[in-house]
Design a protein around this motif. Structure first.
Motif, mmCIF file in Angstrom:
data_model
loop_
_atom_site.group_PDB
_atom_site.id
_atom_site.type_symbol
_atom_site.label_atom_id
_atom_site.label_comp_id
_atom_site.label_asym_id
_atom_site.label_seq_id
_atom_site.Cartn_x
_atom_site.Cartn_y
_atom_site.Cartn_z
ATOM 1 N N THR A 172 0.747 -1.314 0.056
ATOM 2 C CA THR A 172 -0.166 0.099 0.040
ATOM 3 C C THR A 172 0.732 1.273 -0.041
ATOM 4 O O THR A 172 2.097 1.311 0.505
ATOM 5 N N SER A 173 0.314 2.265 -0.455
ATOM 6 C CA SER A 173 0.726 3.615 -0.547
ATOM 7 C C SER A 173 0.098 4.345 0.334
ATOM 8 O O SER A 173 -1.043 4.655 0.019
ATOM 9 N N ASN A 174 0.736 5.361 1.059
ATOM 10 C CA ASN A 174 -0.121 6.271 1.891
ATOM 11 C C ASN A 174 0.645 7.668 2.043
ATOM 12 O O ASN A 174 1.811 7.871 1.905
ATOM 13 N N TYR A 175 -0.296 8.517 2.130
ATOM 14 C CA TYR A 175 0.093 9.954 1.902
ATOM 15 C C TYR A 175 -0.186 10.875 3.157
ATOM 16 O O TYR A 175 -1.487 10.848 3.384
ATOM 17 N N GLY A 205 4.907 -1.183 3.687
ATOM 18 C CA GLY A 205 4.648 -0.501 2.584
ATOM 19 C C GLY A 205 5.244 0.789 2.407
ATOM 20 O O GLY A 205 6.545 1.049 2.925
ATOM 21 N N ASN A 206 4.290 1.892 2.054
ATOM 22 C CA ASN A 206 5.184 3.364 1.834
ATOM 23 C C ASN A 206 4.443 4.150 2.417
ATOM 24 O O ASN A 206 3.114 4.218 2.476
ATOM 25 N N THR A 208 4.495 8.542 2.582
ATOM 26 C CA THR A 208 5.080 9.831 2.152
ATOM 27 C C THR A 208 4.501 10.944 2.849
ATOM 28 O O THR A 208 3.404 10.871 3.257
#
Length: 729
Positions: A172-175, A205-206, A208
């Motif tokens: 997953t990518s999270n911001y 995961g990631n 930002t």
């Protein structure tokens, strides 16, 4: 910042159940005394200022094996953004206390929990998250594809709990975007993610985090970053844990446009008896772009694990920095706080030629609340690498034929800077290198991390002392730095690695000021010292390659037990400042020095103890006629090892023979070397050393180890030399 006018739209929250021998190089700080025949005084409002300034070429190599891949930054900054006043999120209960959250408008609040609990959050929220779980339990918030934007408050603030984890789940990518205008005052209000308790940023995961005008992630207690891929861009403090920061087997890209990338601030002892203030790196791949310091620890920096890769760029060498000073190409400046003097410079080159230039008044900077500086300018001269400073009364003649009040020894020109900053104390004058600035400087002087100070015989120097009004070191600690393993690449506008002992620790101890290198590979490009210890610098192993520096290794004492060390320096290769006992002690390892100042320099006044060779293999080349490859105040001792020292004839070269047993253990000969040509040292028919000369020089060559050794041009140049052109047989 673009402000968006967003429509109100909120979808309800759903609650669901479920090394070798190829070697390294250096840099330094330089403050030197100028001999004075009459008292010279500051104007009374002077503060000892040192700042930072730049100049460099290619960045150090960043390629190295690692278990963590570097972060892909393509699209970073916009990828998780969305338009509209959106509140489209899903909160999922995983374990622990149920129904421990509430949505109030666009604020998601996690409330009292009665046991360790886990929740998952996904979706989009233009608002903020507040965590106030009251009791001392751990709350884990799993981010499973989540974008958060806030322009009114901290995007995430944590007020209570034993520990909180923000976990970026695998794949997953999270911001998190902090779009607020710059916040003044309390640090707690400045961070995109702020915690009053221990904070863990983790997962597979990631994540930002982009803070347009404020800080990144800040914990008032401990901060641990583990396993995930983390990208943080902020104004200051990309990562800050007041009590500690640990980076563990994660991949980070950290950008601080006006401050430090990783920082701690407390140095007291916790209620449990643990020392606060450490920065620890245990594996992972880390790239840091800092306008100020890369790693800035209130206590220790500890770097472990062969899998660790750290790349640090500070100040001008960070493409993101918003505070950079430029070097004037055609002028040199002289700066002082008193306008009662005139100045002339005598420019010198290695051929013995010289040119006199009289400095002319240029400008006045400061006044009122700030220190007043008077600048005098004069043209630079290509091909002249040293200067002597001559100081005259303002009402007398100046120049070659005039009588000076004070003169300096020959000084190597530091091309990274354009200003010679003078300061006076008692009847002596000192100088440091800096850059011309029209910005007023405060009366307090100095900068965080320790001022350049006055120096003098035995004192630390400063090759790049005016670095704005802040420290821009690669790795800095207020107590001790220990490097056990890893690959570390630093391109620093200030010292690359620096341990202080001039601060006050909150635990009541006197700072150690030590740097200990036990292993790893260090590639260093510095505008000042490569590695600097206010106290003792010890090398027990590893590879240290200082490719650019003012002075390479500097400390009160330097001890080399093992390792591969390569130094390229504009001034001294190794410099120690203790006035008694042994300054430099080489017991083993491989050392290569190519410098313009003294090769190995000790300021100890203890007879035949300033430098002690007990082992190791050393090649030291000084290419300046006014310096020596080996320089002591009262002589050195040779008890073992092998040393080749090359320097110009005359000048200070006699210092290299100031050894009590010199005639019985040394070859001392005049020899002409040609750049790129290979030579050998043999003894009794056996080849001891094969080396390629990096310079053309007609000079003195000394070999410590045998008085019957011989130097000859190699008959066979087809041998495998290391990166410095050296092979010890």
């Amino acid at each position: 910042m673009n402000k968006r006018i967003l429509s109100l739209f909120c979808i309800c929250i759903m609650l669901l159940s479920s090394c070798g021998r190829d070697v390294p190089a250096i840099t330094e700080d330089i403050t030197t005394d100028i001999t004075s025949t009459e008292p010279i005084t500051d104007s009374g409002n002077a503060g000892a200022i040192d700042t930072d300034a730049p100049s460099a070429t290619d960045a150090p190599s960043t390629s190295a094996p690692t278990t963590m891949p570097p972060i892909d930054t393509s699209g970073a900054g916009n990828e998780g953004r969305f338009e509209g006043d959106v509140c489209d999120i899903k909160v999922e209960y995983i374990s622990g206390t149920k129904s421990a959250f509430v949505l109030e408008g666009h604020t998601l609040k996690f409330t009292e929990i009665k046991e360790d609990s886990v929740y998952a959050v996904s979706g989009k929220l233009n608002g903020n998250i507040v965590i106030d779980v009251v009791n001392d339990y751990k709350l884990d918030i799993e981010l499973t594809g989540f974008s958060l934007i806030s322009n009114t408050a901290n995007p995430i603030v944590i007020l209570s709990g034993d520990e909180v984890s923000l976990t970026a789940k695998k794949d997953t990518s999270n911001y998190v975007y902090d779009d607020r205008a710059a916040v003044e005052g309390d640090d707690a209000k400045k961070a995109a993610i702020y915690s009053d308790v221990d904070l863990e940023i983790c997962g597979k995961g990631n994540l930002t985090v982009i803070s347009q005008y404020n800080n990144g992630i800040h914990s008032k207690d401990d901060l641990q970053v583990k396993n995930l891929q983390l990208y943080v861009k902020s104004v200051d403090n990309s990562l800050k844990g007041n009590d500690s920061v640990e980076l563990k087997e994660c991949s980070t890209l950290l950008i601080a446009t006006q401050g430090d990338t990783v920082k701690t601030s407390n140095s007291s002892i916790s209620d449990k008896g643990n020392q606060k203030g450490n920065i620890t790196v245990n594996g992972g791949n880390h790239t840091l772009y800092a306008a100020c310091d890369g790693l800035d620890a209130a206590y220790d920096v500890i770097i472990n694990e062969a899998s660790t890769v750290i790349n640090i760029h500070t100040d001008k060498y960070s493409e993101y920095s918003e505070e950079v000073t430029a070097v004037t190409e055609n002028l040199l400046y002289i700066r002082f706080t008193n306008q009662n003097y005139n100045y002339s410079l005598k420019f010198l080159n290695d051929a013995g030629d010289y040119i006199w230039e009289d400095a002319k008044f240029h400008s006045k900077v400061g006044g009122g609340w700030s220190t007043t500086y008077y600048y005098y300018s004069l043209p630079k001269h290509e091909g002249y690498n040293k200067i002597q400073i001559y100081i005259f009364s303002s009402n007398s003649a100046q120049g070659e034929n005039a009588e000076a009040l004070a003169t300096s020894d020959p000084i190597s020109i530091n091309t990274a800077y354009d200003t010679i900053a003078l300061s006076a104390r008692n009847n002596s004058m000192s100088y440091s290198w800096t850059n011309y600035t029209t910005q007023p400087q405060g009366n307090m002087g100095g900068r965080p991390g320790g001022p350049g100070g006055m120096g003098g015989p035995g004192g630390f120097g400063d090759g790049n002392s005016e670095k704005s009004d802040h420290s821009t070191k690669g790795i800095k600690a207020n107590n001790e730095i220990t490097i056990n393993a890893g690959t570390i690449n630093i391109k620093a506008y200030d010292d690359a690695i620096h341990a202080n002992n001039d601060t006050t620790l909150e635990n009541g101890e006197k700072p150690k000021g030590n740097v200990i290198i036990n292993g790893g590979t260090l590639e260093i490009y510095s505008n000042d010292d490569g590695v600097h210890a206010d106290n003792v610098l010890t090398v027990n192993g590893g590879c240290i390659n200082v490719t650019n520096s003012y002075e390479g290794l500097e400390g009160l004492q330097v001890v080399i037990n093992s390792g591969n060390i390569s130094i390229s320096a504009k001034d001294d290769g190794i410099n120690t400042t203790t006035s008694s006992g042994t300054g430099v002690h080489i017991k083993g390892g491989y050392v290569y020095i190519n410098c313009t100042g003294d090769g190995i320099d000790s300021n100890s006044r203890t007879s035949y103890s300033g430098i002690v060779f007990d082992g190791g293999n050393v090649v030291v080349i000084s290419n300046s006629s006014m310096n020596s490859a080996i320089d002591t105040e009262q002589g050195y001792a040779f008890n073992g090892g092998q040393v080749l020292a090359i320097m110009p004839q005359g000048g200070m070269s006699s210092e290299s023979t100031h050894c009590q047993s010199f005639s019985s253990i040394a070859l001392n000969t005049n020899y002409s070397f040609s750049s790129g040509k290979v030579y050998t040292i043999t003894d009794g028919g056996e080849t001891i050393l094969t080396f390629k000369s990096p310079i053309t020089i007609s000079g003195k060559a000394i070999y410590l180890g045998s008085k019957t050794a011989k130097i000859t041009a190699a008959s066979n140049s087809d041998v495998q030399l290391d990166a410095n052109g050296v092979l010890w047989h």
